[in-house]
Scaffold this motif. Sequence first.
Motif, PDB file in Angstrom:
ATOM      1  N   GLU A 264       0.808  -1.215   0.000  1.00 11.04           N
ATOM      2  CA  GLU A 264       0.000   0.000   0.000  1.00 11.04           C
ATOM      3  C   GLU A 264       0.844   1.269   0.000  1.00 11.04           C
ATOM      4  O   GLU A 264       0.386   2.338  -0.408  1.00 11.04           O
ATOM      5  N   SER A 265       2.110   1.143   0.431  1.00 10.36           N
ATOM      6  CA  SER A 265       3.012   2.305   0.391  1.00 10.36           C
ATOM      7  C   SER A 265       3.643   2.476  -0.987  1.00 10.36           C
ATOM      8  O   SER A 265       4.391   3.429  -1.217  1.00 10.36           O
ATOM      9  N   GLY A 266       3.367   1.514  -1.888  1.00 14.04           N
ATOM     10  CA  GLY A 266       3.866   1.629  -3.254  1.00 14.04           C
ATOM     11  C   GLY A 266       5.161   0.907  -3.523  1.00 14.04           C
ATOM     12  O   GLY A 266       5.773   1.109  -4.585  1.00 14.04           O
ATOM     13  N   GLU A 267       5.617   0.047  -2.601  1.00 13.05           N
ATOM     14  CA  GLU A 267       6.871  -0.675  -2.819  1.00 13.05           C
ATOM     15  C   GLU A 267       6.679  -1.682  -3.964  1.00 13.05           C
ATOM     16  O   GLU A 267       5.915  -2.640  -3.856  1.00 13.05           O
ATOM     17  N   GLU A 268       7.398  -1.478  -5.039  1.00 16.70           N
ATOM     18  CA  GLU A 268       7.172  -2.223  -6.270  1.00 16.70           C
ATOM     19  C   GLU A 268       7.489  -3.712  -6.132  1.00 16.70           C
ATOM     20  O   GLU A 268       6.710  -4.571  -6.557  1.00 16.70           O
ATOM     21  N   TYR A 269       8.648  -4.043  -5.527  1.00 22.11           N
ATOM     22  CA  TYR A 269       9.039  -5.446  -5.436  1.00 22.11           C
ATOM     23  C   TYR A 269       8.074  -6.231  -4.541  1.00 22.11           C
ATOM     24  O   TYR A 269       7.662  -7.344  -4.873  1.00 22.11           O
ATOM     25  N   THR A 271       4.997  -5.584  -4.002  1.00 22.44           N
ATOM     26  CA  THR A 271       3.741  -5.733  -4.746  1.00 22.44           C
ATOM     27  C   THR A 271       3.834  -6.874  -5.748  1.00 22.44           C
ATOM     28  O   THR A 271       2.908  -7.687  -5.881  1.00 22.44           O
ATOM     29  N   THR A 272       4.971  -6.956  -6.436  1.00 23.43           N
ATOM     30  CA  THR A 272       5.166  -8.029  -7.418  1.00 23.43           C
ATOM     31  C   THR A 272       5.114  -9.402  -6.753  1.00 23.43           C
ATOM     32  O   THR A 272       4.456 -10.328  -7.249  1.00 23.43           O
ATOM     33  N   ILE A 273       5.799  -9.553  -5.635  1.00 20.70           N
ATOM     34  CA  ILE A 273       5.835 -10.842  -4.936  1.00 20.70           C
ATOM     35  C   ILE A 273       4.449 -11.210  -4.416  1.00 20.70           C
ATOM     36  O   ILE A 273       3.996 -12.356  -4.548  1.00 20.70           O
ATOM     37  N   TYR A 274       3.756 -10.238  -3.828  1.00 23.30           N
ATOM     38  CA  TYR A 274       2.423 -10.500  -3.267  1.00 23.30           C
ATOM     39  C   TYR A 274       1.431 -10.871  -4.368  1.00 23.30           C
ATOM     40  O   TYR A 274       0.601 -11.766  -4.204  1.00 23.30           O
ATOM     41  N   LYS A 275       1.556 -10.204  -5.510  1.00 24.03           N
ATOM     42  CA  LYS A 275       0.707 -10.547  -6.650  1.00 24.03           C
ATOM     43  C   LYS A 275       1.041 -11.937  -7.188  1.00 24.03           C
ATOM     44  O   LYS A 275       0.156 -12.670  -7.634  1.00 24.03           O
ATOM     45  N   ALA A 276       2.327 -12.281  -7.154  1.00 23.86           N
ATOM     46  CA  ALA A 276       2.740 -13.606  -7.618  1.00 23.86           C
ATOM     47  C   ALA A 276       2.143 -14.696  -6.736  1.00 23.86           C
ATOM     48  O   ALA A 276       1.722 -15.760  -7.219  1.00 23.86           O
ATOM     49  N   MET A 277       2.072 -14.427  -5.436  1.00 26.61           N
ATOM     50  CA  MET A 277       1.453 -15.396  -4.530  1.00 26.61           C
ATOM     51  C   MET A 277      -0.041 -15.536  -4.853  1.00 26.61           C
ATOM     52  O   MET A 277      -0.576 -16.652  -4.881  1.00 26.61           O
ATOM     53  N   ALA A 278      -0.692 -14.429  -5.118  1.00 22.94           N
ATOM     54  CA  ALA A 278      -2.114 -14.471  -5.495  1.00 22.94           C
ATOM     55  C   ALA A 278      -2.311 -15.252  -6.788  1.00 22.94           C
ATOM     56  O   ALA A 278      -3.276 -16.027  -6.924  1.00 22.94           O
ATOM     57  N   LEU A 279      -1.397 -15.081  -7.745  1.00 24.16           N
ATOM     58  CA  LEU A 279      -1.497 -15.815  -9.007  1.00 24.16           C
ATOM     59  C   LEU A 279      -1.333 -17.314  -8.771  1.00 24.16           C
ATOM     60  O   LEU A 279      -2.081 -18.125  -9.339  1.00 24.16           O
ATOM     61  N   GLN A 280      -0.361 -17.695  -7.922  1.00 24.80           N
ATOM     62  CA  GLN A 280      -0.178 -19.120  -7.648  1.00 24.80           C
ATOM     63  C   GLN A 280      -1.399 -19.721  -6.948  1.00 24.80           C
ATOM     64  O   GLN A 280      -1.821 -20.844  -7.262  1.00 24.80           O
ATOM     65  N   ILE A 281      -1.967 -18.993  -5.997  1.00 27.17           N
ATOM     66  CA  ILE A 281      -3.191 -19.474  -5.338  1.00 27.17           C
ATOM     67  C   ILE A 281      -4.298 -19.653  -6.363  1.00 27.17           C
ATOM     68  O   ILE A 281      -5.035 -20.657  -6.357  1.00 27.17           O
ATOM     69  N   SER A 282      -4.412 -18.698  -7.287  1.00 24.99           N
ATOM     70  CA  SER A 282      -5.444 -18.756  -8.326  1.00 24.99           C
ATOM     71  C   SER A 282      -5.257 -19.973  -9.231  1.00 24.99           C
ATOM     72  O   SER A 282      -6.235 -20.625  -9.625  1.00 24.99           O
ATOM     73  N   LYS A 283      -4.012 -20.281  -9.553  1.00 26.70           N
ATOM     74  CA  LYS A 283      -3.746 -21.463 -10.383  1.00 26.70           C
ATOM     75  C   LYS A 283      -4.228 -22.731  -9.694  1.00 26.70           C
ATOM     76  O   LYS A 283      -4.793 -23.626 -10.336  1.00 26.70           O
ATOM     77  N   TRP A 284      -4.006 -22.810  -8.368  1.00 25.53           N
ATOM     78  CA  TRP A 284      -4.449 -23.998  -7.634  1.00 25.53           C
ATOM     79  C   TRP A 284      -5.970 -24.037  -7.497  1.00 25.53           C
ATOM     80  O   TRP A 284      -6.563 -25.118  -7.458  1.00 25.53           O
ATOM     81  N   ILE A 285      -6.592 -22.887  -7.435  1.00 30.33           N
ATOM     82  CA  ILE A 285      -8.062 -22.861  -7.469  1.00 30.33           C
ATOM     83  C   ILE A 285      -8.538 -23.461  -8.787  1.00 30.33           C
ATOM     84  O   ILE A 285      -9.485 -24.260  -8.828  1.00 30.33           O
ATOM     85  N   GLY A 286      -7.853 -23.085  -9.874  1.00 30.89           N
ATOM     86  CA  GLY A 286      -8.196 -23.643 -11.180  1.00 30.89           C
ATOM     87  C   GLY A 286      -8.016 -25.155 -11.227  1.00 30.89           C
ATOM     88  O   GLY A 286      -8.832 -25.877 -11.807  1.00 30.89           O
ATOM     89  N   LYS A 287      -6.943 -25.659 -10.593  1.00 32.14           N
ATOM     90  CA  LYS A 287      -6.717 -27.107 -10.544  1.00 32.14           C
ATOM     91  C   LYS A 287      -7.858 -27.807  -9.824  1.00 32.14           C
ATOM     92  O   LYS A 287      -8.335 -28.872 -10.255  1.00 32.14           O
ATOM     93  N   MET A 288      -8.292 -27.236  -8.705  1.00 25.93           N
ATOM     94  CA  MET A 288      -9.365 -27.866  -7.946  1.00 25.93           C
ATOM     95  C   MET A 288     -10.708 -27.750  -8.667  1.00 25.93           C
ATOM     96  O   MET A 288     -11.573 -28.615  -8.534  1.00 25.93           O
ATOM     97  N   ALA A 289     -10.865 -26.696  -9.456  1.00 25.79           N
ATOM     98  CA  ALA A 289     -12.074 -26.597 -10.291  1.00 25.79           C
ATOM     99  C   ALA A 289     -12.100 -27.741 -11.300  1.00 25.79           C
ATOM    100  O   ALA A 289     -13.150 -28.356 -11.557  1.00 25.79           O
ATOM    101  N   ALA A 290     -10.928 -28.052 -11.862  1.00 25.55           N
ATOM    102  CA  ALA A 290     -10.842 -29.173 -12.805  1.00 25.55           C
ATOM    103  C   ALA A 290     -11.159 -30.493 -12.108  1.00 25.55           C
ATOM    104  O   ALA A 290     -11.808 -31.379 -12.676  1.00 25.55           O
TER     105      ALA A 290
END
Length: 362
Positions: A264-269, A271-290
Amino acid sequence: MYKILVINPGSTSTKLAIYEDDKLLSKDTVRHSSEELAPFEHIADQYEFRKNVIKKFLEESGHSLETFSAIIGRGGLLRPIPGGVYAVNELMKEELREGKYGEHASNLGALIASELANEVGIPAYIADPVVVDEMEDIARFSGHPDYVRKSIFHALNQKAVARSTAKEMGKSYEEVNLIVVHMGGGISIGAHKHGRVVDVNNALDGDGPFTPERAGTLPMTQVMDLAYSGKMTLDEMKKRIKGKGGLVAYLNTNDALEVQKRVESGEEYATTIYKAMALQISKWIGKMAAALNFEVDGIVLTGGLAYDKNNMVKWLKEHTEFIAPIYVVPGGDEEKALAEAALRALKGEEEVKSYPQEVNNG
């Protein structure tokens, strides 16, 4: 009216609660310092110490054992079993005392519950321990016959929020297909099919998305290269997977609140890491949907990270809301979940199971 005592021993605390039906009457978390626990070589050695803590809680809260209808303890490390409420029996106690399947403070829950319950002739239960295994056989295959995928996850909270979400839908847990995402220090993502968790990542041993302190699934060739490089011991390699992976490795902290502030303070790195974790969680949600043939009634986000609506929940919705409606149930109240399980058993709404119930583990 049913009065229930809940006993939830953790590594450095004992959490206790008293419920009357679904109403909380009293609750406490008793912290145990390293100095207090130092004299005990094994978890089982803490038995009398923990039992006295519980008796003191009852005395100070003004509740005698004779007034309870049942006592339920946190399920410990047992053999893999289907989810549900289990009566504490002699075999269960024997395996927990000797730490047959591993030592953890939660092993004491059933042991102490049983002794106290026997004093006044009431039932002692456990419910949905971490070893719950309801995986379909086809989900157990890893890619090599020497390695079998295992079911180790946050069963108690996953089952509890799945039931409450199904109720919110106006249905029973056994009528719906849900993907439940528990997001804490470890992250487990389960495919709940009509009341059974038919597939889930092993949230303990390096399967799934990376988390605040766990590495999750890693590129195996790179892991093997490092393991045989002579630069690291086996213990150091294990800590890379659990304890020093994930956000700790990337951002030097396992505190998700700190990471959120950096985002929230705008730290770029960060933000990138936190978004990457969200993307990985999303991929596993997709696996469980399958795993559910994309017949999904809802996706449930729970655990501590589910409080972060501005970042984590928002990103997960962007990636996965097209699959099914998303329900957000932040946190996780283990004591309430245990009390609800005992209440269902006392009311006859759920059949009390006998330990063990054998599971096919491949």
